[in-house]
Scaffold this active site. Structure first.
Site, mmCIF file in Angstrom:
data_model
loop_
_atom_site.group_PDB
_atom_site.id
_atom_site.type_symbol
_atom_site.label_atom_id
_atom_site.label_comp_id
_atom_site.label_asym_id
_atom_site.label_seq_id
_atom_site.Cartn_x
_atom_site.Cartn_y
_atom_site.Cartn_z
ATOM 1 N N CYS A 1 -4.499 -2.196 -6.038
ATOM 2 C CA CYS A 1 -3.285 -2.579 -6.776
ATOM 3 C C CYS A 1 -3.476 -3.888 -7.531
ATOM 4 O O CYS A 1 -2.723 -4.197 -8.450
ATOM 5 C CB CYS A 1 -2.109 -2.673 -5.822
ATOM 6 N N HIS B 1 3.404 -6.275 -8.915
ATOM 7 C CA HIS B 1 2.976 -4.919 -8.567
ATOM 8 C C HIS B 1 4.139 -4.222 -7.866
ATOM 9 O O HIS B 1 4.811 -4.800 -7.002
ATOM 10 C CB HIS B 1 1.745 -4.975 -7.655
ATOM 11 N N ASN C 1 5.011 3.616 -6.524
ATOM 12 C CA ASN C 1 3.856 2.715 -6.553
ATOM 13 C C ASN C 1 2.707 3.424 -7.273
ATOM 14 O O ASN C 1 2.201 4.429 -6.786
ATOM 15 C CB ASN C 1 3.463 2.364 -5.109
HETATM 16 C C1 LIG Z 1 5.861 2.252 4.526
HETATM 17 C C2 LIG Z 1 7.174 1.470 4.616
HETATM 18 C C3 LIG Z 1 8.079 1.911 3.488
HETATM 19 C C4 LIG Z 1 7.835 1.781 5.926
HETATM 20 O O1 LIG Z 1 9.064 1.039 6.013
HETATM 21 P P1 LIG Z 1 9.420 0.204 7.319
HETATM 22 O O2 LIG Z 1 10.764 -0.343 7.110
HETATM 23 O O3 LIG Z 1 8.279 -0.765 7.535
HETATM 24 O O4 LIG Z 1 9.453 1.312 8.386
HETATM 25 P P2 LIG Z 1 8.642 1.376 9.754
HETATM 26 O O5 LIG Z 1 7.212 1.669 9.471
HETATM 27 O O6 LIG Z 1 8.982 0.164 10.543
HETATM 28 O O7 LIG Z 1 9.307 2.652 10.398
HETATM 29 C C5 LIG Z 1 10.675 2.663 10.819
HETATM 30 C C6 LIG Z 1 10.987 4.035 11.318
HETATM 31 O O8 LIG Z 1 11.103 4.928 10.211
HETATM 32 C C7 LIG Z 1 10.278 6.068 10.446
HETATM 33 N N1 LIG Z 1 9.819 6.562 9.159
HETATM 34 C C8 LIG Z 1 8.657 6.292 8.532
HETATM 35 N N2 LIG Z 1 8.608 6.943 7.356
HETATM 36 C C9 LIG Z 1 9.762 7.641 7.263
HETATM 37 C C10 LIG Z 1 10.295 8.489 6.277
HETATM 38 N N3 LIG Z 1 9.634 8.783 5.125
HETATM 39 N N4 LIG Z 1 11.517 9.016 6.485
HETATM 40 C C11 LIG Z 1 12.215 8.744 7.610
HETATM 41 N N5 LIG Z 1 11.757 7.949 8.577
HETATM 42 C C12 LIG Z 1 10.529 7.392 8.397
HETATM 43 C C13 LIG Z 1 9.183 5.556 11.328
HETATM 44 O O9 LIG Z 1 8.576 6.635 12.019
HETATM 45 C C14 LIG Z 1 9.906 4.623 12.223
HETATM 46 O O10 LIG Z 1 10.541 5.357 13.228
HETATM 47 P P3 LIG Z 1 10.613 4.780 14.736
HETATM 48 O O11 LIG Z 1 11.386 3.505 14.641
HETATM 49 O O12 LIG Z 1 11.294 5.872 15.463
HETATM 50 O O13 LIG Z 1 9.185 4.562 15.131
HETATM 51 C C15 LIG Z 1 6.921 -0.056 4.532
HETATM 52 O O14 LIG Z 1 6.256 -0.494 5.690
HETATM 53 C C16 LIG Z 1 6.097 -0.456 3.357
HETATM 54 O O15 LIG Z 1 6.529 -0.339 2.233
HETATM 55 N N6 LIG Z 1 4.894 -1.001 3.598
HETATM 56 C C17 LIG Z 1 4.053 -1.479 2.543
HETATM 57 C C18 LIG Z 1 3.437 -0.305 1.888
HETATM 58 C C19 LIG Z 1 2.745 -0.698 0.627
HETATM 59 O O16 LIG Z 1 3.250 -1.487 -0.137
HETATM 60 N N7 LIG Z 1 1.581 -0.098 0.412
HETATM 61 C C20 LIG Z 1 0.842 -0.292 -0.769
HETATM 62 C C21 LIG Z 1 0.332 -1.676 -0.846
HETATM 63 S S1 LIG Z 1 0.055 -2.070 -2.490
#
Ligand SMILES: CC(C)(COP(=O)(O)OP(=O)(O)OC[C@H]1O[C@@H](n2cnc3c(N)ncnc32)[C@H](O)[C@@H]1OP(=O)(O)O)[C@@H](O)C(=O)NCCC(=O)NCCS
Length: 331
Positions: A116, A258, A288
């Site tokens: 990214c 980004h 993204n």
């Molecule tokens: C991936 C992302 C959106 C997840 O959001 P989050 O708020 O961190 O969510 P968590 O990973 O803490 O998960 C919370 C809950 O939602 C659930 N969950 C994950 N994806 C889900 C989805 N698509 N739909 C519903 N629930 C989901 C998880 O299983 C978790 O459940 P649990 O509490 O029972 O274990 C977030 O971590 C993120 O954006 N990370 C950075 C990713 C990124 O930018 N990547 C590229 C880098 S350039």
């Protein structure tokens, strides 16, 4: 601190596929809801390539628009750099496919792989090449087809990614610096390499029936860890880059971050006390798109007049590698 360079962005362009993948589509594919995706990521829809489309076709469309916008032709281009983690194929470079497609001369063509942060890495490489009299106009493209490496069975990552390309033409100015790359920072920390990666398909784990069965050709991401890293680095990058250049954040016409997650961008915006109108987002529409997200944004704000010649614009990115990067531009 690197010294200012006499370069200008003389053209920009972008291209995205027509096909739209909405949150409702994901509800049919994995255990998720429209509400969860909107609240946790800010994404409403993304663009996904169809038959006959690829990283090179998107890159080529964006390139043609940028060259036209610069009022140049492909014959005027002296080098092509493509920032991508989803190349046309393992080799040769995606830039070589673009060169052939646009009919550019036999010029240097290569790819930059910094995820990214790739567009900003490419910007710094291109700017330094422009020190040489051998180069007057460099075509820099960020292009991705992340849908090709997204695991649509993994609800924690598949909802985030989309496809697209953005391109710029960088031109060496005759008289030095009426506009310039004022400051930049490039960083990486390989200890986080497997926080966001495609484990198989390279020399470490070549393609085999096992790697296919284990779905190891798809992107794997430790979402929470990447989130924390991104929030920290984004804030740090913006503060350091403007401070070193002697610029106040309030002097920036636009920050183009980004587009990884709306919450990451919003958290940084609030801490920096930047108004919403000056923190660019298009993640709602495109998700993204890795190396493509910043040049797509740059083209959009230039074309709709939200930034003008002479404005200060800050680009900031973070992603796999781990990598993080920033560039302060005077348009
Ligand atoms: C991936 C992302 C959106 C997840 O959001 P989050 O708020 O961190 O969510 P968590 O990973 O803490 O998960 C919370 C809950 O939602 C659930 N969950 C994950 N994806 C889900 C989805 N698509 N739909 C519903 N629930 C989901 C998880 O299983 C978790 O459940 P649990 O509490 O029972 O274990 C977030 O971590 C993120 O954006 N990370 C950075 C990713 C990124 O930018 N990547 C590229 C880098 S350039």
């Amino acid at each position: 601190m690197p010294s200012p360079l006499g370069i200008r962005i003389t053209g920009t362009g972008h291209a995205v596929p027509d096909r739209i993948l909405t949150n409702a589509d994901f509800v049919r594919m994995v255990d998720t809801t429209d509400e969860w995706i909107r609240e946790r990521t800010g994404i409403l829809e993304r663009r996904i390539v169809g038959d006959g489309e690829s990283t090179a076709t998107l890159a080529t469309d964006a390139a043609r628009r940028a060259i036209e916008n610069a009022r140049l032709t492909a014959k005027d281009i002296d080098a092509i750099i493509v920032a991508t983690i989803t190349p046309e194929c393992p080799f040769p470079a995606t830039a070589s496919f673009v060169q052939h497609a646009i009919g550019a001369p036999e010029i240097p063509c290569f790819d930059v792989c910094a995820a990214c942060s790739g567009f900003i890495y490419g910007l710094v490489v291109a700017s330094n090449l422009l020190h040489s009299p051998a180069f007057s106009n460099i075509l820099l493209i960020g292009a991705e087809t992340l849908s090709r490496i997204t695991d649509y069975q993994d609800r924690t990552s598949c909802i985030l990614f989309g496809d697209g390309a953005g391109a710029v033409v960088l031109t060496r100015t005759q008289n030095g610096g009426s506009s310039a790359l004022l400051n930049w920072r490039l960083h990486s920390d390989g200890s986080g390499a497997n926080m966001l990666w495609v484990p198989a398909g390279g020399s470490r784990l070549p393609a085999s029936q096992m790697t296919i069965n284990e779905r190891l050709h798809y992107m794997k991401m430790q979402g929470r860890e990447v989130y924390k890293f991104a929030v920290k680095r984004m804030l740090e990058m913006v503060e350091q880059t403007v401070h070193e250049a002697g610029v106040r954040p309030s002097e920036l016409a636009m920050i183009i971050p980004h587009q990884s997650n709306k919450r990451i961008i919003e958290s940084a915006r609030q801490k920096l006390n930047v108004p919403e109108s000056k923190m660019y987002t298009n993640i709602e529409r495109f998700g993204n798109t890795s190396a493509a997200s910043i040049p797509i944004g740059l083209d959009e704000v230039r074309r709709d007049g939200r930034v003008r010649d002479g404005d200060l614009v800050l680009l900031v990115a973070f992603g796999a590698g781990l990598t993080w990067a920033s560039a302060l531009l005077r348009l």
